[in-house]
Design a protein around this motif. Sequence first.
Motif: not given
Length: 309
Positions: A242-244, A281-284, A226-229
Motif C-alpha cells: 500500500v503506497h498511497r 496506489q497499491v502494488q500486488p 513509506t517508503p521503507e520498510p
Amino acid sequence: MRLVFAGTPAVAVPTLDALVSDGHEIAAVVTRPDAPLGRKRVLTPSPVAVAAERLGLPVVRAARLDDDATERIVTLRAELGVIVAYGGLVREPLLSAPAHGWINLHFSLLPAWRGAAPVQRSVMAGDAVTGASVFQLVPALDAGDVFATVETPIGEGETSGELLDRLAELGAPLTAEVVAAIAAGTAVAAPQQGEVSLAPKLDGQDGRIVWDRPVADVWSQIRGVTPEPGAFTLLDGARLKVHRTVPVSTVPTDPPAPGTIVSVDGLVLVGTADTPLQLLQVQPAGRTAMPAADWWRGASAGTDRLVTA
C-alpha cells in the motif's frame, strides 16, 4: 576547519555540500561500502560516496568504525568530525580523536526520538511537529548537548520519506552554522531538556497494517513506513503493498469492517475502527505499483468485497 565527514544515504549529501561550499577542508569522507542493489544485485556506491567523488574528496569505505577504520581516520588529524546518518556508532578512541570531538545532525527535536528511525517513528506516532538537532556526540545514544535545532510542522499526508528529504535540506545549513561557530570559538551547547522517547530501527513487520485501529492511527502508520520498510496487507496469503492512501471526506452509510476492502462510487475503500481509508496506489505481489481503482477491477472479479488478513 579540517573536518572528517561520515554519512551514507542521500539525506547526508546536502550537509556535505554545505560544508564544502563554506570552504572547510574535508580530510576524508567516511561511508559504508558499496552495496548490491536492484534485481541484478549490482554493487553500487552510496550516495555520499558518489557526492564525495563528484567533489574530488578522498573516501574511506568502512562497514563499521572498527580498529582499522579508527586508525585510518585518526591519522587524518581532523579538528572536528561531522556525522549524518552514517549507519554505525562512533566509539572511543575515535570519539575523542578530533580536537572538538564529533557533532551529529539528527532528524528529531531531541530528546524526542533518539535512535535509528526518528522520522519514521515521529510520523507513525502522529506527531504534528518535528525538526532536526545538531548535538555533541557522546557514548550514550543521541544524548549529547545540543548546539542548535530547527523546527517544522509535519505536512498533512506527508510520508516519512518526503519529510526526511525536507529535514535534510533544513539540517544542512543548521549544521554548517554550528561548524562555523565551533571554528570561531562561539558555539554553545545546552543539555537536552524534556521527555526522552526512543526510535528503534524498523523491520519488515512494522509495515504490516493493523486495520482495527482509528483511521488516523492507520494513516500515520502507512505514511510512517513509506517508503521503507513499506506498508502492506495480506490478501489470500499474498502481500498487497500500500503506497498511497487518504482518509475519506464522506463516510458511506454502510462503512466496511476493519480490513475489508470495497468499492463505493468508484473509490476503493478499506475499513478501519472508525471511518474508512481510501486506497490510492497499491502494488500486488510480482507487479508494479498501480492506481487502486485499476487493481480493484482485476482483483474483485466475482465479489463485492475483499478481506485482508
